[in-house]
Design a protein around this motif. Structure first.
Motif, PDB file in Angstrom:
ATOM      1  N   MET A  39       0.838  -1.203   0.000  1.00  8.41           N
ATOM      2  CA  MET A  39       0.000   0.000   0.000  1.00  8.41           C
ATOM      3  C   MET A  39       0.877   1.258   0.000  1.00  8.41           C
ATOM      4  O   MET A  39       0.650   2.181  -0.788  1.00  8.41           O
ATOM      5  CB  MET A  39      -0.921  -0.007   1.221  1.00  8.41           C
ATOM      6  N   ILE A  40       1.876   1.286   0.862  1.00 10.71           N
ATOM      7  CA  ILE A  40       2.758   2.453   0.961  1.00 10.71           C
ATOM      8  C   ILE A  40       3.548   2.634  -0.335  1.00 10.71           C
ATOM      9  O   ILE A  40       3.667   3.746  -0.853  1.00 10.71           O
ATOM     10  CB  ILE A  40       3.711   2.316   2.170  1.00 10.71           C
ATOM     11  N   GLU A  41       4.059   1.543  -0.885  1.00 17.23           N
ATOM     12  CA  GLU A  41       4.833   1.601  -2.130  1.00 17.23           C
ATOM     13  C   GLU A  41       4.018   2.222  -3.268  1.00 17.23           C
ATOM     14  O   GLU A  41       4.557   2.914  -4.133  1.00 17.23           O
ATOM     15  CB  GLU A  41       5.278   0.190  -2.514  1.00 17.23           C
ATOM     16  N   HIS A  42       2.697   1.997  -3.258  1.00 17.48           N
ATOM     17  CA  HIS A  42       1.832   2.478  -4.339  1.00 17.48           C
ATOM     18  C   HIS A  42       1.045   3.734  -3.960  1.00 17.48           C
ATOM     19  O   HIS A  42       0.070   4.086  -4.633  1.00 17.48           O
ATOM     20  CB  HIS A  42       0.883   1.356  -4.782  1.00 17.48           C
ATOM     21  N   ASP A  43       1.460   4.388  -2.854  1.00 15.56           N
ATOM     22  CA  ASP A  43       0.817   5.628  -2.402  1.00 15.56           C
ATOM     23  C   ASP A  43      -0.677   5.461  -2.170  1.00 15.56           C
ATOM     24  O   ASP A  43      -1.464   6.363  -2.466  1.00 15.56           O
ATOM     25  CB  ASP A  43       1.046   6.776  -3.405  1.00 15.56           C
ATOM     26  N   GLY A  44      -1.075   4.316  -1.631  1.00 16.80           N
ATOM     27  CA  GLY A  44      -2.474   4.081  -1.322  1.00 16.80           C
ATOM     28  C   GLY A  44      -2.800   4.464   0.108  1.00 16.80           C
ATOM     29  O   GLY A  44      -1.905   4.685   0.930  1.00 16.80           O
ATOM     30  N   VAL A  45      -4.090   4.537   0.409  1.00 20.26           N
ATOM     31  CA  VAL A  45      -4.547   4.759   1.781  1.00 20.26           C
ATOM     32  C   VAL A  45      -5.276   3.531   2.300  1.00 20.26           C
ATOM     33  O   VAL A  45      -5.736   3.499   3.434  1.00 20.26           O
ATOM     34  CB  VAL A  45      -5.449   6.009   1.909  1.00 20.26           C
ATOM     35  N   GLY A  46      -5.374   2.508   1.463  1.00 24.21           N
ATOM     36  CA  GLY A  46      -6.020   1.268   1.852  1.00 24.21           C
ATOM     37  C   GLY A  46      -5.691   0.187   0.848  1.00 24.21           C
ATOM     38  O   GLY A  46      -5.277   0.477  -0.285  1.00 24.21           O
ATOM     39  N   LEU A  47      -5.842  -1.049   1.295  1.00 24.58           N
ATOM     40  CA  LEU A  47      -5.602  -2.185   0.411  1.00 24.58           C
ATOM     41  C   LEU A  47      -6.384  -3.377   0.954  1.00 24.58           C
ATOM     42  O   LEU A  47      -6.402  -3.610   2.164  1.00 24.58           O
ATOM     43  CB  LEU A  47      -4.104  -2.520   0.366  1.00 24.58           C
ATOM     44  N   ALA A  48      -7.022  -4.095   0.049  1.00 19.26           N
ATOM     45  CA  ALA A  48      -7.771  -5.293   0.426  1.00 19.26           C
ATOM     46  C   ALA A  48      -7.070  -6.514  -0.162  1.00 19.26           C
ATOM     47  O   ALA A  48      -6.446  -6.426  -1.228  1.00 19.26           O
ATOM     48  CB  ALA A  48      -9.208  -5.203  -0.088  1.00 19.26           C
ATOM     49  N   ALA A  49      -7.189  -7.640   0.528  1.00 19.93           N
ATOM     50  CA  ALA A  49      -6.498  -8.864   0.111  1.00 19.93           C
ATOM     51  C   ALA A  49      -6.727  -9.252  -1.347  1.00 19.93           C
ATOM     52  O   ALA A  49      -5.775  -9.670  -2.021  1.00 19.93           O
ATOM     53  CB  ALA A  49      -6.856 -10.013   1.057  1.00 19.93           C
ATOM     54  N   PRO A  50      -7.956  -9.129  -1.889  1.00 15.79           N
ATOM     55  CA  PRO A  50      -8.114  -9.503  -3.301  1.00 15.79           C
ATOM     56  C   PRO A  50      -7.249  -8.669  -4.244  1.00 15.79           C
ATOM     57  O   PRO A  50      -6.903  -9.119  -5.333  1.00 15.79           O
ATOM     58  CB  PRO A  50      -9.604  -9.300  -3.585  1.00 15.79           C
ATOM     59  N   GLN A  51      -6.852  -7.480  -3.801  1.00 15.62           N
ATOM     60  CA  GLN A  51      -6.014  -6.625  -4.638  1.00 15.62           C
ATOM     61  C   GLN A  51      -4.584  -7.154  -4.752  1.00 15.62           C
ATOM     62  O   GLN A  51      -3.823  -6.691  -5.597  1.00 15.62           O
ATOM     63  CB  GLN A  51      -5.996  -5.195  -4.109  1.00 15.62           C
ATOM     64  N   ILE A  52      -4.230  -8.116  -3.900  1.00 19.52           N
ATOM     65  CA  ILE A  52      -2.928  -8.791  -4.049  1.00 19.52           C
ATOM     66  C   ILE A  52      -3.153 -10.279  -4.351  1.00 19.52           C
ATOM     67  O   ILE A  52      -2.271 -11.107  -4.134  1.00 19.52           O
ATOM     68  CB  ILE A  52      -2.001  -8.581  -2.831  1.00 19.52           C
ATOM     69  N   GLY A  53      -4.362 -10.602  -4.820  1.00 19.63           N
ATOM     70  CA  GLY A  53      -4.646 -11.956  -5.289  1.00 19.63           C
ATOM     71  C   GLY A  53      -5.057 -12.951  -4.230  1.00 19.63           C
ATOM     72  O   GLY A  53      -5.070 -14.151  -4.482  1.00 19.63           O
ATOM     73  N   LEU A  54      -5.420 -12.483  -3.037  1.00 22.97           N
ATOM     74  CA  LEU A  54      -5.821 -13.383  -1.957  1.00 22.97           C
ATOM     75  C   LEU A  54      -7.330 -13.287  -1.705  1.00 22.97           C
ATOM     76  O   LEU A  54      -7.857 -12.199  -1.470  1.00 22.97           O
ATOM     77  CB  LEU A  54      -5.087 -13.042  -0.656  1.00 22.97           C
ATOM     78  N   ASN A  55      -7.996 -14.435  -1.702  1.00 18.43           N
ATOM     79  CA  ASN A  55      -9.437 -14.495  -1.479  1.00 18.43           C
ATOM     80  C   ASN A  55      -9.719 -14.621   0.025  1.00 18.43           C
ATOM     81  O   ASN A  55     -10.205 -15.629   0.503  1.00 18.43           O
ATOM     82  CB  ASN A  55     -10.018 -15.675  -2.267  1.00 18.43           C
ATOM     83  N   LYS A  56      -9.357 -13.577   0.763  1.00 18.15           N
ATOM     84  CA  LYS A  56      -9.526 -13.564   2.221  1.00 18.15           C
ATOM     85  C   LYS A  56     -10.103 -12.228   2.656  1.00 18.15           C
ATOM     86  O   LYS A  56      -9.818 -11.193   2.066  1.00 18.15           O
ATOM     87  CB  LYS A  56      -8.175 -13.775   2.924  1.00 18.15           C
ATOM     88  N   ARG A  57     -10.881 -12.256   3.743  1.00 17.19           N
ATOM     89  CA  ARG A  57     -11.501 -11.037   4.277  1.00 17.19           C
ATOM     90  C   ARG A  57     -10.493 -10.275   5.140  1.00 17.19           C
ATOM     91  O   ARG A  57     -10.577 -10.257   6.361  1.00 17.19           O
ATOM     92  CB  ARG A  57     -12.771 -11.380   5.047  1.00 17.19           C
ATOM     93  N   ILE A  58      -9.536  -9.647   4.437  1.00 18.98           N
ATOM     94  CA  ILE A  58      -8.479  -8.877   5.098  1.00 18.98           C
ATOM     95  C   ILE A  58      -8.349  -7.545   4.367  1.00 18.98           C
ATOM     96  O   ILE A  58      -8.275  -7.511   3.136  1.00 18.98           O
ATOM     97  CB  ILE A  58      -7.115  -9.597   5.012  1.00 18.98           C
ATOM     98  N   ALA A  59      -8.311  -6.457   5.134  1.00 16.05           N
ATOM     99  CA  ALA A  59      -8.078  -5.142   4.552  1.00 16.05           C
ATOM    100  C   ALA A  59      -7.266  -4.311   5.535  1.00 16.05           C
ATOM    101  O   ALA A  59      -7.296  -4.556   6.746  1.00 16.05           O
ATOM    102  CB  ALA A  59      -9.398  -4.442   4.238  1.00 16.05           C
ATOM    103  N   ILE A  60      -6.540  -3.349   4.990  1.00 17.72           N
ATOM    104  CA  ILE A  60      -5.841  -2.397   5.848  1.00 17.72           C
ATOM    105  C   ILE A  60      -6.143  -0.996   5.332  1.00 17.72           C
ATOM    106  O   ILE A  60      -6.392  -0.786   4.149  1.00 17.72           O
ATOM    107  CB  ILE A  60      -4.320  -2.640   5.910  1.00 17.72           C
ATOM    108  N   VAL A  61      -6.141  -0.051   6.265  1.00 17.52           N
ATOM    109  CA  VAL A  61      -6.380   1.350   5.930  1.00 17.52           C
ATOM    110  C   VAL A  61      -5.408   2.181   6.754  1.00 17.52           C
ATOM    111  O   VAL A  61      -5.202   1.922   7.942  1.00 17.52           O
ATOM    112  CB  VAL A  61      -7.839   1.765   6.254  1.00 17.52           C
ATOM    113  N   ASP A  62      -4.805   3.184   6.110  1.00 18.67           N
ATOM    114  CA  ASP A  62      -3.952   4.135   6.820  1.00 18.67           C
ATOM    115  C   ASP A  62      -4.030   5.453   6.063  1.00 18.67           C
ATOM    116  O   ASP A  62      -3.434   5.596   5.000  1.00 18.67           O
ATOM    117  CB  ASP A  62      -2.512   3.638   6.893  1.00 18.67           C
ATOM    118  N   ILE A  63      -4.795   6.395   6.603  1.00 20.68           N
ATOM    119  CA  ILE A  63      -4.962   7.681   5.924  1.00 20.68           C
ATOM    120  C   ILE A  63      -3.963   8.697   6.463  1.00 20.68           C
ATOM    121  O   ILE A  63      -4.099   9.897   6.243  1.00 20.68           O
ATOM    122  CB  ILE A  63      -6.408   8.209   6.027  1.00 20.68           C
ATOM    123  N   ASP A  64      -2.950   8.224   7.179  1.00 21.45           N
ATOM    124  CA  ASP A  64      -1.889   9.083   7.701  1.00 21.45           C
ATOM    125  C   ASP A  64      -2.445  10.072   8.724  1.00 21.45           C
ATOM    126  O   ASP A  64      -2.195  11.270   8.656  1.00 21.45           O
ATOM    127  CB  ASP A  64      -1.179   9.805   6.547  1.00 21.45           C
TER     128      ASP A  64
END
Length: 162
Positions: A39-64
């Protein structure tokens, strides 16, 4: 820790309802750490597991902000009120931005990396970011909620991508 490849639309996993996390171990901790780095490498404020190819109910958020990094495992919104319209982007849709209406306040029940259940309350931009990531876990893409697409110049350096 490692930077993972971001899955972009039209990958099928982005429109798949994710599976519940049942094992809270070192592998899960490594996934969360990798998601943060990605997420940090791509300047995101959030990322969900399916966005990295994982079919799991996992997400992270960091709006700084003072909340820091929020790890959301098996999250569900238990309360949502108000309404806000604002710009959104998504790491899985590079260069695509649009206005989306979301609840202005959410209360979310989730688990942390050790499996402990907790509640978090969020308003405004943090609430928007959390709702965007939780949608990913249900296979719902922000593009299905866009009321108007925006050009990058219209964003005027606005919101970061999630």
């Amino acid at each position: 820790m490692a930077i993972r490849k971001i899955v972009t639309y039209p990958a099928e996993i982005l429109e798949t309802k994710c599976e519940t996390v049942t094992v809270f171990d070192k592998k899960l901790a490594r996934i969360l750490d990798d998601m943060y780095d990605t997420m940090i490498e791509h300047d995101g404020v959030g990322l969900a597991a399916p966005q990295i190819g994982l079919n799991k109910r996992i997400a992270i958020v960091d709006i700084d902000d003072e909340m820091g990094t929020i790890e959301l495992i098996n999250p569900k919104i238990v309360e949502a009120t108000g309404s806000q319209l604002g710009p959104e982007g998504c790491l899985s849709f590079p260069g695509v931005y649009g206005e989306v209406t979301r609840a202005n306040y959410v209360k979310v029940q989730a688990q942390d990396r050790k499996g402990r259940t907790y509640l978090i309350e969020a308003e405004e931009f943090l609430a928007r970011a959390i709702q965007h990531e939780l949608d990913h876990l249900d296979g719902v893409l922000f593009t299905t909620k866009v009321t108007r697409y925006l050009t990058e110049s219209e964003l005027e350096g606005g919101e970061a991508e999630s």
